[in-house]
Design an enzyme around this catalytic site. Structure first.
Site, short mmCIF file in Angstrom:
data_model
loop_
_atom_site.label_atom_id
_atom_site.label_comp_id
_atom_site.label_asym_id
_atom_site.label_seq_id
_atom_site.Cartn_x
_atom_site.Cartn_y
_atom_site.Cartn_z
N ARG A 170 0.84 -1.22 0.00
CA ARG A 170 0.00 0.00 0.00
C ARG A 170 0.87 1.27 0.00
O ARG A 170 0.57 2.24 0.67
CB ARG A 170 -0.96 0.02 1.20
CG ARG A 170 -1.87 -1.16 1.30
CD ARG A 170 -2.88 -1.25 0.15
NE ARG A 170 -3.58 -2.51 0.22
CZ ARG A 170 -3.21 -3.59 -0.49
NH1 ARG A 170 -2.18 -3.54 -1.33
NH2 ARG A 170 -3.88 -4.72 -0.38
N SER A 220 -11.01 -1.45 3.65
CA SER A 220 -10.24 -1.71 4.87
C SER A 220 -9.65 -0.40 5.38
O SER A 220 -8.93 0.26 4.64
CB SER A 220 -9.09 -2.68 4.59
OG SER A 220 -9.61 -3.87 4.09
N GLU A 290 -4.84 2.77 6.44
CA GLU A 290 -4.59 2.62 5.00
C GLU A 290 -5.31 3.76 4.27
O GLU A 290 -4.80 4.34 3.31
CB GLU A 290 -5.14 1.27 4.54
CG GLU A 290 -5.11 1.10 3.04
CD GLU A 290 -5.62 -0.26 2.58
OE1 GLU A 290 -5.37 -1.27 3.25
OE2 GLU A 290 -6.29 -0.29 1.53
#
Ligand SMILES: Cc1cc2nc3c(=O)[nH]c(=O)nc-3n(C[C@H](O)[C@H](O)[C@H](O)COP(=O)(O)OP(=O)(O)OC[C@H]3O[C@@H](n4cnc5c(N)ncnc54)[C@H](O)[C@@H]3O)c2cc1C
Length: 296
Positions: A170, A220, A290
């Site tokens: 990420r 998420s 995230e």
């Protein structure tokens, strides 16, 4: 405002535009100026004008991984969602950054190209997916991206190859160096259409059965800490169903916070803070978000 009007057609430009209408989570404040460019030249012009007049500039794709704070975003926000052409040439697909990564994966399927099956349910843009090095079910952008055309914050066009992109979990150079991704080239392999289609159906079934897709969310919320699953950690803190204002930790997937009932960004951020504290107190693990938080 006038400074942009001279270079950008009026219909692509909005003032005081609620960004909740441009994000999946459906919350947050307004953009002072929101522009939907459709050409490379327009994007370059916006960047040049913003730089010359020292106007803060924010870029969004499809808004599936951002929380816009309640006071909104100052300066100019570029939404790339209308910069969305996709071309296929043999085993390569070249997609403008605002195209849906889901559409790119469907075009790969139509052309019997394998490699992008993992992306068939990721609800963002191609540029956003590269910026985040998005991934799912064992696949990740860094396995299929070959090149990208980007604009540096000084307005220089760069043709980058994958190794230059510093793609990690990420993470990418686009995050750290604030490049605007314009075009992404995928290198795929010829495959069997029925097999590709069946993998995609299987992944879609998994996603629909595990994720609370019936509610607005931003996927998420936290990165996966090494050796752990975020959902399990949150579940073991007995937090599922916890609500602050209109934001709720999903009962279906503890790693998701849903906008259950007219949540504000503040509700959302308070819930993130609560989760981080409870997980830290119980497991001594620091969760890192995230999701990208923008605005003031
Ligand atoms: C229901 C749901 C499921 C999801 N599932 C997954 C999943 O399985 N795997 C996964 O990895 N993610 C998942 N996500 C998160 C999200 O879809 C991805 O991160 C997606 O790739 C983000 O793309 P976007 O266009 O929506 O980016 P945005 O949310 O618009 O932006 C995210 C960040 O990227 C930057 N950005 C966007 N486009 C550009 C560009 N062209 N140039 C420079 N910077 C840019 C923005 O400034 C921002 O910082 C999910 C989200 C939701 C809502």
């Amino acid at each position: 405002m006038n400074i942009f009007e001279d270079h950008i057609p009026l219909e692509k430009l909005k003032l005081n535009e609620p960004l909740k209408d441009h994000t999946y989570i459906k919350l947050g404040g307004k953009a002072d100026i929101l522009i939907h460019p459709t050409t490379k030249e327009e994007i370059m012009n916006i960047l040049a004008i913003a730089k010359k007049h020292q106007i803060p500039l924010t870029v969004i794709g499809k808004g599936s991984n951002v929380i816009i704070k309640d006071q909104g975003v100052r300066g100019v926000t570029i939404s790339l969602s209308h910069f969305d052409q996709i071309k296929v040439c043999d085993n390569k697909i070249v997609a403008q950054s605002g195209s849906n990564i889901i559409d790119v994966s469907r075009i790969a399927l139509d052309n019997s190209l394998t490699g992008l099956e993992f992306a068939c349910g990721i609800p963002g843009s191609t540029g956003g997916a590269l910026y985040m090095n998005a991934g799912a079910y064992g696949g990740q952008m860094d396995e299929v991206v070959e090149r990208a055309l980007v604009l540096t914050k000084d307005g220089e066009l760069l043709d980058m190859v994958r190794d230059d992109m510093k793609l990690g979990y990420r993470n990418s150079i686009f995050k750290t160096d604030q490049y605007i991704i314009l075009e992404v080239e995928f290198g795929l392999k010829k495959g069997n259409k029925d097999v590709i289609s069946s993998i995609m159906q299987d992944l879609t079934f998994k996603r629909e059965s595990k994720q609370p897709l019936e509610y607005p969310s931003c996927g998420s919320v936290f990165k996966r800490p090494e050796g752990h699953y975020v959902g399990k950690l949150i579940q073991e803190c007995n937090l599922q169903g916890t609500r602050i204002g209109g934001a709720e930790i999903s009962r279906k997937h503890a790693g998701f916070i849903i906008n259950a009932d007219h949540a504000t960004a503040e509700d959302y951020l308070e819930l993130i803070k609560l989760i981080k504290k409870r997980v830290y107190d119980k497991f001594n693990i620091e969760l890192e978000t995230e999701v990208i938080i923008l605005g003031e």
